[in-house]
Design an enzyme around this catalytic site. Structure first.
Site, PDB file in Angstrom:
ATOM      1  N   SER A  53       0.835  -1.204   0.000  1.00 14.92           N
ATOM      2  CA  SER A  53       0.000   0.000   0.000  1.00 14.92           C
ATOM      3  C   SER A  53       0.869   1.254   0.000  1.00 14.92           C
ATOM      4  O   SER A  53       0.350   2.351  -0.218  1.00 14.92           O
ATOM      5  CB  SER A  53      -0.939   0.004   1.212  1.00 14.92           C
ATOM      6  N   LYS A 120       4.505 -11.457   3.466  1.00 12.00           N
ATOM      7  CA  LYS A 120       3.069 -11.656   3.249  1.00 12.00           C
ATOM      8  C   LYS A 120       2.823 -11.757   1.751  1.00 12.00           C
ATOM      9  O   LYS A 120       3.460 -11.048   0.970  1.00 12.00           O
ATOM     10  CB  LYS A 120       2.273 -10.492   3.848  1.00 12.00           C
ATOM     11  N   GLU A 122      -0.571 -12.448  -1.237  1.00 13.64           N
ATOM     12  CA  GLU A 122      -2.022 -12.430  -1.424  1.00 13.64           C
ATOM     13  C   GLU A 122      -2.486 -13.647  -2.217  1.00 13.64           C
ATOM     14  O   GLU A 122      -1.773 -14.129  -3.099  1.00 13.64           O
ATOM     15  CB  GLU A 122      -2.430 -11.167  -2.203  1.00 13.64           C
ATOM     16  N   GLU A 189      -9.352  -9.509   4.416  1.00 14.26           N
ATOM     17  CA  GLU A 189      -9.710  -8.124   4.087  1.00 14.26           C
ATOM     18  C   GLU A 189     -11.089  -8.022   3.453  1.00 14.26           C
ATOM     19  O   GLU A 189     -11.409  -8.762   2.503  1.00 14.26           O
ATOM     20  CB  GLU A 189      -8.650  -7.535   3.138  1.00 14.26           C
TER      21      GLU A 189
HETATM   22  O1  KIV Z   1      -0.382  -3.348   1.892  1.00 10.87           O
HETATM   23  C1  KIV Z   1      -1.170  -3.232   2.847  1.00 10.87           C
HETATM   24  O2  KIV Z   1      -1.291  -2.175   3.484  1.00 10.87           O
HETATM   25  C2  KIV Z   1      -1.972  -4.395   3.199  1.00 10.87           C
HETATM   26  C3  KIV Z   1      -3.003  -4.201   4.271  1.00 10.87           C
HETATM   27  C4  KIV Z   1      -4.199  -3.572   3.673  1.00 10.87           C
HETATM   28  C5  KIV Z   1      -3.331  -5.464   4.951  1.00 10.87           C
HETATM   29  O3  KIV Z   1      -1.816  -5.423   2.640  1.00 10.87           O
END
Ligand code: KIV
Length: 271
Positions: A53, A120, A122, A189
């Site tokens: 993000s 992390k 997705e 989410e």
């Molecule tokens: O990149 C990010 O900020 C995220 C959050 C929305 C969990 O993946």
């Protein structure tokens, strides 16, 4: 996790933090640089997510698809230099884990070497081979399901996911496959509250919700959203400050002082 924090947060500590086992909800927030990481850590969060993000929150892009693994490593390194006690989660950007497992492991290693303690990614069951390869390489993995922003084009926009029974069932099934592949926690989410509750109930690992209701094992928000720096925020965001307004007022006061001659004062001058 217990407050105040006495030791650095680790992956095994997070993995064990299910609310149903008596643990307090996990707290995660994003940060993209050293000042953000210092603020988050001083605020007592358990985990700092260096999220992709950064693309829309800080770098001015429309979506998260524009950042590269090198961009992410740059921001992970900045966060790591703050030496937070919170666990640093490095977000794998779009196309860094989509080609093959070898490429995925090499890219994740760049974030680990930059200072992340885990990564992390997705997606649901389709990511199982990548999760397995990362875990085999000793890289702990957090999953991310529901509204996965890297799927914006496939989804046709940023929309609440798993609204019907079948898609909710598939979401829980996919999450379970990721757990079987080795993830230690999962972000959920923008799903209805009852789907957040169902996935939390089904999984042995903690769920961290963002727009997934109160029944998850933790919550995550974007730092700039909760500080009120982002101009427009989603329904699920609570703004704990209005820092854009405060910052604009401060800059306007400085500009007025320069123009009136009130700044610098005698005490602000080297004699
Ligand atoms: O990149 C990010 O900020 C995220 C959050 C929305 C969990 O993946």
């Amino acid at each position: 996790m217990s407050e105040p924090r006495s030791a650095p947060v680790t992956v095994p500590k997070v993995r064990a933090a299910k609310v149903r086992d008596g643990h307090p909800p996990l707290v995660m927030v994003t940060a993209y640089d050293a000042p953000g990481a210092r603020i988050a850590d001083a605020g007592g969060v358990d985990m700092i997510l260096v999220g992709d993000s950064v693309a829309n929150v800080v770098l001015g892009y429309e979506d998260t698809l524009q950042v590269t693994i090198e961009d992410m490593a740059h921001h992970v390194a900045a966060v790591a230099r703050a030496r937070p006690g919170a666990l640093i989660v490095g977000d794998l950007p779009w196309m860094s884990y989509h080609v093959d497992t070898a490429d995925t492991v090499r890219n994740a290693a760049l974030l680990i070497r930059a200072g992340a303690q885990c990564v992390k990614l997705e997606g649901g069951a389709v990511r199982a081979p990548m999760v397995e390869a990362l875990v085999k390489a000793e890289i702990p993995v957090m999953g991310h399901i529901g509204l996965t922003p890297q799927s914006v084009n496939a989804f046709g926009g940023f929309r609440v996911q798993a609204k019907d029974d079948e898609s909710a069932r598939l979401l829980v099934e996919g999450a379970q496959i990721l757990v079987d592949s080795g993830i230690f926690a999962i972000v959920v989410e923008a799903v209805p509250e009852k789907v957040g509750a169902a996935v939390t109930e089904a999984l042995e690992v903690p769920t961290i919700g963002i727009g997934a209701g109160p029944h998850c094992d933790g919550q995550v928000l974007v730092l700039h959203d909760l500080l009120g720096i982002t101009p427009k925020t989603a329904k699920f965001v609570r703004r704990y400050a209005e820092m854009a307004d405060a910052a604009t007022a401060a800059v306007a006061a400085y500009a007025a002082d320069v123009r009136s001659g009130a700044f610098p004062a005698d005490s602000e001058v080297y004699h």
